[in-house]
Structures are given as structure tokens and as C-alpha cells.
Motif scaffolding. Structure first.
Motif, PDB file in Angstrom:
ATOM      1  N   ILE A 132       0.834  -1.228   0.002  1.00  0.00           N
ATOM      2  CA  ILE A 132      -0.051   0.040   0.047  1.00  0.00           C
ATOM      3  C   ILE A 132       0.866   1.428   0.011  1.00  0.00           C
ATOM      4  O   ILE A 132       0.409   2.291   0.681  1.00  0.00           O
ATOM      5  CB  ILE A 132      -1.076   0.038   1.203  1.00  0.00           C
ATOM      6  CG1 ILE A 132      -0.203  -0.177   2.412  1.00  0.00           C
ATOM      7  CG2 ILE A 132      -2.144  -1.031   1.139  1.00  0.00           C
ATOM      8  CD1 ILE A 132      -1.211   0.145   3.853  1.00  0.00           C
ATOM      9  N   SER A 133       2.112   1.021  -0.563  1.00  0.00           N
ATOM     10  CA  SER A 133       3.029   2.165  -0.680  1.00  0.00           C
ATOM     11  C   SER A 133       2.380   3.397  -1.265  1.00  0.00           C
ATOM     12  O   SER A 133       2.831   4.411  -0.883  1.00  0.00           O
ATOM     13  CB  SER A 133       4.259   1.988  -1.274  1.00  0.00           C
ATOM     14  OG  SER A 133       4.014   1.335  -2.828  1.00  0.00           O
ATOM     15  N   ALA A 134       1.661   3.412  -2.228  1.00  0.00           N
ATOM     16  CA  ALA A 134       1.417   4.474  -3.111  1.00  0.00           C
ATOM     17  C   ALA A 134       0.471   5.144  -2.089  1.00  0.00           C
ATOM     18  O   ALA A 134       0.372   6.547  -2.051  1.00  0.00           O
ATOM     19  CB  ALA A 134       0.429   4.128  -4.265  1.00  0.00           C
ATOM     20  N   GLY A 170     -10.196  -2.985   5.857  1.00  0.00           N
ATOM     21  CA  GLY A 170      -8.668  -3.415   6.041  1.00  0.00           C
ATOM     22  C   GLY A 170      -7.810  -2.428   5.889  1.00  0.00           C
ATOM     23  O   GLY A 170      -6.876  -2.066   6.591  1.00  0.00           O
ATOM     24  N   PHE A 171      -8.156  -1.285   4.985  1.00  0.00           N
ATOM     25  CA  PHE A 171      -7.346  -0.062   4.700  1.00  0.00           C
ATOM     26  C   PHE A 171      -7.473   0.770   6.097  1.00  0.00           C
ATOM     27  O   PHE A 171      -6.422   1.176   6.477  1.00  0.00           O
ATOM     28  CB  PHE A 171      -7.861   0.685   3.564  1.00  0.00           C
ATOM     29  CG  PHE A 171      -7.397   0.248   2.178  1.00  0.00           C
ATOM     30  CD1 PHE A 171      -6.069   0.312   1.838  1.00  0.00           C
ATOM     31  CD2 PHE A 171      -7.927  -0.351   1.471  1.00  0.00           C
ATOM     32  CE1 PHE A 171      -5.497   0.047   0.590  1.00  0.00           C
ATOM     33  CE2 PHE A 171      -7.830  -1.094   0.373  1.00  0.00           C
ATOM     34  CZ  PHE A 171      -6.370  -0.766  -0.137  1.00  0.00           C
ATOM     35  N   VAL A 204      -7.162  -0.081  -5.952  1.00  0.00           N
ATOM     36  CA  VAL A 204      -7.156  -0.722  -4.582  1.00  0.00           C
ATOM     37  C   VAL A 204      -7.781  -2.426  -4.664  1.00  0.00           C
ATOM     38  O   VAL A 204      -8.648  -2.179  -5.499  1.00  0.00           O
ATOM     39  CB  VAL A 204      -7.847   0.147  -3.473  1.00  0.00           C
ATOM     40  CG1 VAL A 204      -6.852   1.253  -3.204  1.00  0.00           C
ATOM     41  CG2 VAL A 204      -9.235   0.305  -3.456  1.00  0.00           C
ATOM     42  N   SER A 205      -7.490  -3.096  -3.767  1.00  0.00           N
ATOM     43  CA  SER A 205      -8.134  -4.445  -3.768  1.00  0.00           C
ATOM     44  C   SER A 205      -7.738  -5.039  -2.419  1.00  0.00           C
ATOM     45  O   SER A 205      -6.761  -4.608  -1.882  1.00  0.00           O
ATOM     46  CB  SER A 205      -7.756  -5.366  -4.847  1.00  0.00           C
ATOM     47  OG  SER A 205      -6.326  -5.497  -4.814  1.00  0.00           O
ATOM     48  N   ALA A 235      -2.488  -1.456  -2.849  1.00  0.00           N
ATOM     49  CA  ALA A 235      -2.788  -0.284  -3.497  1.00  0.00           C
ATOM     50  C   ALA A 235      -1.219   0.248  -3.995  1.00  0.00           C
ATOM     51  O   ALA A 235      -0.852   1.338  -3.192  1.00  0.00           O
ATOM     52  CB  ALA A 235      -3.551   0.889  -2.517  1.00  0.00           C
ATOM     53  N   ASP A 236      -0.973  -0.324  -4.716  1.00  0.00           N
ATOM     54  CA  ASP A 236       0.505  -0.194  -5.130  1.00  0.00           C
ATOM     55  C   ASP A 236       1.018   0.913  -6.366  1.00  0.00           C
ATOM     56  O   ASP A 236       2.082   1.206  -6.530  1.00  0.00           O
ATOM     57  CB  ASP A 236       1.225  -1.636  -5.394  1.00  0.00           C
ATOM     58  CG  ASP A 236       0.498  -2.046  -6.629  1.00  0.00           C
ATOM     59  OD1 ASP A 236      -0.836  -1.976  -6.775  1.00  0.00           O
ATOM     60  OD2 ASP A 236       1.221  -2.861  -7.349  1.00  0.00           O
ATOM     61  N   ILE A 237      -0.015   1.285  -7.146  1.00  0.00           N
ATOM     62  CA  ILE A 237       0.377   2.135  -8.089  1.00  0.00           C
ATOM     63  C   ILE A 237      -0.386   3.304  -8.219  1.00  0.00           C
ATOM     64  O   ILE A 237      -1.576   3.496  -7.746  1.00  0.00           O
ATOM     65  CB  ILE A 237       0.126   1.397  -9.398  1.00  0.00           C
ATOM     66  CG1 ILE A 237      -1.111   0.955  -9.437  1.00  0.00           C
ATOM     67  CG2 ILE A 237       1.427   0.532  -9.594  1.00  0.00           C
ATOM     68  CD1 ILE A 237      -1.322   0.124 -11.006  1.00  0.00           C
TER      69      ILE A 237
END
Length: 314
Positions: free
Chosen positions: A118-120, A147-148, A245-246, A259-261
Motif C-alpha cells: 500500500i506504498s502508493a 482493511g485499509f 485498490v483491492s 494499493a501499489d500504483i
């Protein structure tokens, strides 16, 4: 209190009227199942209910099958039937997953999460930049949203209040755990305000919402799929980031929060057709992480450019 969030419904003695007893009993039973039974047992129970649902939901079976035929014309009939069966099992599991989301304590909920990447989101949070969280109608969407929040990145959900006040009382509390909040789904101005304040807003642009504020662009193998332009209507005036996100469930029963991009730099905001087609590619990417966990039971391709509906499902 932020003036752009929905107010928390208050409890009143009228919610105990006998006409609401069925709601209280149903949610009480769900809370008991997810808290008293082992997680694996309750999830298996949900999947079994979903399998049973295929016998009484023949119309939905047809819709799911037809969606898969349209989206993946190269898929064999055997594979389609297997996907439909798994999709129904996951639909039943969604009931249990909603109960887990609404009724589990945070310490227990955290144990089923995997922080995949979740770096983005963390980067945008550090810069206080608003983010439109481009999610999909995954059957475990409730778990994904909480979760987020549990990982320290709560957001605002686009929300339609329930007409039953007892149901709404329970639903609101279930969906605002760990700092999540809600905004009305038709209040575009409030959504934009949320993003301009540097908050995160969950938005689901993956279904067919009808001809109003929509364009027809490719989605999987369907060349003219009705796709909302709402993403552009929100993203352009708010100048927010866009992050797919997923939170799909793994074979081990954990949920990978991802949430990587960040995709806003190449997003053609002023061209709504190009923007919708651009985002659909990322929506496809998200769905293909676990296609059996997406909501194929919805008529994704019901609207046609000529203004008619449902002919693809006849």
C-alpha cells in the motif's frame, strides 16, 4: 464533526418495535456465527449457502454465465460453469465476510490481513493529497474497506442509506469501524470536498449504471460496455490522485490489501471516453487478481449504445 460526512443515526426506542425484530434477530445471529464459530467454519458455512443459492437463483446463474461468455469468449463452457459455481460460493461467503467486518474486534480482524503493498497510499497520505480509491465490486468489498482503515488509512465510502431504520442503524456502525466515514452517493460536491481536504474516497466505477453520465468503451472482450464518467467528474475538479485498490481473499483465507500504483499522471481527465477506457484497463487488472471473487451476478453489459437494455442477456 466534518460537515461533509453523513451523521451517525441515533438509537431510539422505536427501533425496538416488533416490526424490526427480524432485523435484530438476523444480525444478532450473524454476529453470533462469526464470533463464536472458528473463522474457517463460518467461511465454509457461507460458501455452502452460496452453493445452495444456485438452486434457487437460476436467473442470477444465467446472468453470471452470460457475463463470463461475453467477457471471455475464449473460455470453455466447462471453465465458465466452474467459475459460476465458485462465484456463487463466494457470494455466500460475502455474507460471512460482512459479519466479520461489522462485528469482529480490531485485534482479531487484523490477523486475517496481509499488507501486500500500500506504498502508493502511504506516499499520498504523507503529502496530504486526496486520493480517489478506485475499487471494484468484489464480493469481499466490506473487508477491503475496513482493511485499509485498520492499516491506518481510513477513507470515505460512497453510500446509500437503507430505508429500514434498524438495518441502517446497524449498517452505519458496521461500515464506519476504525475511522471510516460515509458520504451520500449522489452528493458529488461533497465527494470533491472530501478529496480537496486530502482525504481518501472509495469509488466503484466497474458496473453498468445506465446511460446517464456514461460512455461506451471496451471492457474485457465487450467493445461497447456502458461505463460511468463519474470518475472524471470527481477527479478533474478535485485534482486528486487515482489509486486502484483491492483486498481479495487468498487460498489460505487471508486478505491481501493492495494499493501499489498511482495512475493519475497519465489519466486523460478532459476526454471522458478516453478516461473511461483508460481506467477500465486497471479495473480489469484488479478483477483478474481473483476473478471468481468479483460480482458477476450483476448485469454488467445490460446497456447498449442504441438506448436499449438487457438484449445481451436474452
Amino acid at each position: 464533526m466534518n460537515d461533509y460526512k453523513i451523521g451517525k443515526p441515533a438509537f431510539s426506542i422505536t427501533l425496538l418495535h416488533p416490526k424490526y425484530w427480524g432485523v435484530w434477530f438476523g444480525f444478532g445471529l450473524l454476529a453470533a456465527i462469526v464470533n463464536l464459530l472458528p473463522y474457517s467454519v463460518s467461511l465454509s458455512l457461507g460458501r455452502a449457502l452460496g452453493k445452495m443459492g444456485m438452486k434457487i437463483g437460476k436467473k442470477r446463474v444465467h446472468i453470471a454465465r452470460r457475463n463470463l461468455q461475453l467477457a471471455f469468449p475464449e473460455m470453455s463452457s466447462h471453465d465458465i460453469e466452474a467459475m459460476v459455481a465458485e462465484n456463487f460460493k463466494n457470494t455466500g461467503a460475502a455474507l460471512i465476510e460482512s459479519g466479520i467486518t461489522w462485528f469482529w474486534p480490531t485485534w482479531r480482524f487484523r490477523r486475517i490481513l496481509i499488507e501486500k503493498d500500500i506504498s502508493a497510499l502511504r506516499k499520498h497520505a504523507e503529502n496530504h493529497k486526496g486520493v480517489l480509491l478506485c475499487a471494484v465490486h468484489a464480493l469481499n468489498l466490506e473487508i477491503c474497506a475496513r482493511g485499509f482503515a485498520v492499516l491506518g488509512l481510513p477513507g470515505y465510502g460512497v453510500y446509500r442509506p437503507h430505508s429500514n431504520p434498524a438495518y441502517e442503524f446497524i449498517q452505519y456502525r458496521g461500515r464506519t469501524r476504525n475511522g471510516n466515514q460515509l458520504v451520500y452517493r449522489r452528493d458529488l460536491k461533497q465527494m470533491i470536498r472530501v478529496l480537496r481536504k486530502g482525504e481518501r474516497l472509495f469509488y466503484l466505477p466497474d458496473q453498468d449504471y445506465g446511460h446517464n453520465k456514461s460512455v461506451f468503451v471496451p471492457f474485457f472482450a465487450v467493445e461497447e460496455a456502458c461505463t460511468t464518467t463519474g470518475t472524471s467528474l470527481i477527479a478533474y475538479p478535485s485534482k486528486c490522485a487515482l489509486v486502484p485498490v483491492s483486498g481479495f481473499r487468498t487460498a489460505q483465507g487471508k486478505y491481501e490489501i493492495m494499493a501499489d500504483i498511482s495512475i493519475e499522471d497519465d489519466y486523460p481527465q478532459k476526454d471522458m471516453s478516453a478516461a473511461a477506457a483508460y481506467l477500465n484497463k486497471y479495473i480489469e487488472m484488479i478483477i483478474m487478481r481473483a476473478p471468481e471473487q468479483w460480482m458477476w451476478l450483476h448485469k454488467r453489459f445490460k446497456s447498449l449504445p442504441d438506448g436499449t437494455n438487457n438484449s445481451r442477456y436474452q
